[in-house]
Write a protein that holds these residues in place. Structure first.
Motif, PDB file in Angstrom:
ATOM      1  N   PRO A   1       0.753  -1.273  -0.099  1.00  0.00           N
ATOM      2  CA  PRO A   1      -0.087   0.098  -0.007  1.00  0.00           C
ATOM      3  C   PRO A   1       0.735   1.290   0.021  1.00  0.00           C
ATOM      4  CG  PRO A   1      -0.837  -1.477   1.579  1.00  0.00           C
ATOM      5  CD  PRO A   1       0.579  -1.995   1.163  1.00  0.00           C
TER       6      PRO A   1
ATOM      7  N   SER B   1       1.584   3.928  -3.418  1.00  0.00           N
ATOM      8  CA  SER B   1       0.753   4.943  -3.857  1.00  0.00           C
ATOM      9  C   SER B   1       0.907   6.153  -2.912  1.00  0.00           C
ATOM     10  CB  SER B   1      -0.884   4.680  -3.820  1.00  0.00           C
ATOM     11  OG  SER B   1      -1.419   4.266  -2.340  1.00  0.00           O
TER      12      SER B   1
ATOM     13  N   THR C   1       4.693   7.686   4.182  1.00  0.00           N
ATOM     14  CA  THR C   1       3.956   7.038   5.078  1.00  0.00           C
ATOM     15  C   THR C   1       4.429   7.248   6.422  1.00  0.00           C
ATOM     16  OG1 THR C   1       5.161   4.902   5.294  1.00  0.00           O
ATOM     17  CG2 THR C   1       3.857   5.268   3.267  1.00  0.00           C
TER      18      THR C   1
END
Length: 337
Positions: A212, A215, A219
Motif C-alpha cells: 500500500p 501510492s 508514510t
C-alpha cells in the motif's frame, strides 16, 4: 585424476543448448582449460549466490559467456602461485571480482586467479563457515557497517530487512540481532517465520505490508533504518517509510534496477540511500570485514541454521531453486561430498 599429465577435475558448466535455453552440467575439465593466471587453488568449498543462478539461466544482464563455470565464492589451498605472493598449502578465501563471471568460478575443484583477489583465511573462521558467509555474508556485513557509520543505534527503533530469508537477508538479520537491534524481517515466505525468529528477528513482516505504500509520497515511519536486498519499487517503499534521519543500505535488485522516486523523503526527513557493493571492494577492505566475522561479529552459532551443505553434483538442482526464488538461507558446496 590425471590424463596425459593434465589434471582432470570436476566442475559445473553452463551450456547454451538452444537460443535462450541453458543446461547446468557436472563435467570433467582439465587444468589446461583454466586461464593463465599465476595462482592455482584446490577448492574445498564454494557457495551459491543469486548472481550464480542468474548466470546459470542466461540472464542477459550478468554478461557471462558460455560455456561457463559460475561461482563467485571459493576457499581452498594453494597448489601453486607463480607470483610468489602465497605459499603452497596456504588456505585462501576468494569472493567476487571477476570470479564466476568471465573467469571460471568456484563451482569447480580448481580455479586459477590473480593473487590480488585472494586473502588468507582469518584465524577464527573455518572453511565451511567462510562459505556459509561468502559474498552474501560480506554484503550483509557491509550493509550493517554502512548503517553504523551513518549513526544507527539499537535505541533508534526497529531495523527493517527485506528479502530476509535469502542469503544476504538472513545473515543481516542474525548480525543485526547480535548487535542488539530489533529486526523487522520482511518476507513473502511466512512459512519461514520460525526460521527468522530463530535468527533473532524481533518480528516477521509479510512483504504485502509494503504494497500500500506504493501510492503514497511518504508514510508514517514504522522503522528507523533498513537493509534492502530486493531493489525496485520495494526499495522506494522502504525509503518513504523510514523515520527522520534514517537510511537504507541497498545491495540488491532482484525486483528490478529501477524505481519511481520522489525527493520528499530525502528532503523532508533527511533519509539517506546507502549503496553497497562487495564485488569490486578493495581486498584490504574485504579483509577487514572478514576479520570482524572471525571476532566480534562472529555469528558461528547461527550459521548452522542459515546454511545447508550440498555436493557439487547437487548444484544444478539448487541453482534452479534459487532462480525460481525458492532459496532459503545459504547453500555451501562441499567438494568432498
Amino acid at each position: 585424476m590425471e590424463n596425459n599429465g593434465d589434471l582432470v577435475f570436476r566442475a559445473i558448466q553452463i551450456v547454451e543448448v538452444a537460443a535462450g535455453k541453458f543446461d547446468q552440467l557436472l563435467v570433467q575439465r582439465h587444468l589446461s582449460d583454466l586461464p593463465d593466471n599465476p595462482l592455482v587453488m584446490a577448492v574445498s568449498h564454494s557457495s551459491l549466490n543469486y548472481k550464480d543462478a542468474l548466470c546459470a539461466f542466461g540472464n542477459p544482464g550478468i554478461g557471462c559467456e558460455y560455456p561457463h563455470t559460475p561461482g563467485m565464492d571459493a576457499i581452498g589451498k594453494v597448489v601453486v602461485d607463480h607470483s610468489g605472493t602465497f605459499s603452497r598449502g596456504d588456505e585462501l578465501l576468494v569472493t567476487g571480482y571477476d570470479l564466476g563471471m568471465h573467469t571460471p568460478g568456484g563451482l569447480a575443484e580448481r580455479i586459477a586467479i590473480p593473487p590480488g583477489w585472494a586473502l588468507v583465511l582469518p584465524q577464527g573462521l573455518n572453511a565451511r563457515e567462510s562459505m556459509a558467509l561468502g559474498t552474501a555474508g560480506l554484503t550483509a556485513a557491509l550493509c550493517v557497517e554502512k548503517l553504523l557509520d551513518s549513526g544507527a543505534t539499537p535505541q533508534d527503533g526497529e531495523v527493517l530487512v527485506t528479502g530476509a530469508t535469502g542469503g544476504v537477508g538472513s545473515i543481516a538479520v542474525a548480525l543485526l540481532a547480535k548487535l542488539g537491534f530489533r529486526v523487522a524481517a520482511v518476507t513473502g515466505k511466512l512459512e519461514s517465520a520460525d526460521f527468522l525468529a530463530a535468527l533473532g528477528a524481533w518480528k516477521v513482516v509479510d512483504r504485502e505490508t509494503l504494497a500500500p505504500f506504493a501510492s503514497k509520497a511518504m508514510t508514517k515511519p514504522p522503522w528507523a533504518w533498513a537493509v534492502d536486498t530486493v531493489g525496485g519499487e520495494t526499495l522506494f517503499n522502504v525509503i518513504k517509510s523510514l523515520a527522520y534521519g534514517g537510511g537504507v543500505a541497498a545491495c540488491g535488485m532482484a525486483s528490478g534496477a529501477q524505481f519511481h522516486a520522489s525527493v520528499l523523503p530525502f528532503i523532508r526527513r533527511g533519509i539517506s540511500l546507502l549503496g553497497v557493493d562487495s564485488v569490486a571492494l578493495p581486498i584490504e577492505k574485504k579483509a577487514g570485514v572478514w576479520h570482524l566475522f572471525a571476532d566480534q561479529w562472529s555469528i558461528g552459532d547461527q550459521l548452522n541454521r542459515i546454511a545447508e551443505d550440498i555436493s557439487l553434483g547437487q548444484v544444478p538442482e539448487y541453482l534452479a531453486r534459487l532462480h525460481r526464488g525458492h532459496g532459503i538461507g545459504r547453500y555451501v558446496v562441499d567438494m568432498s561430498l
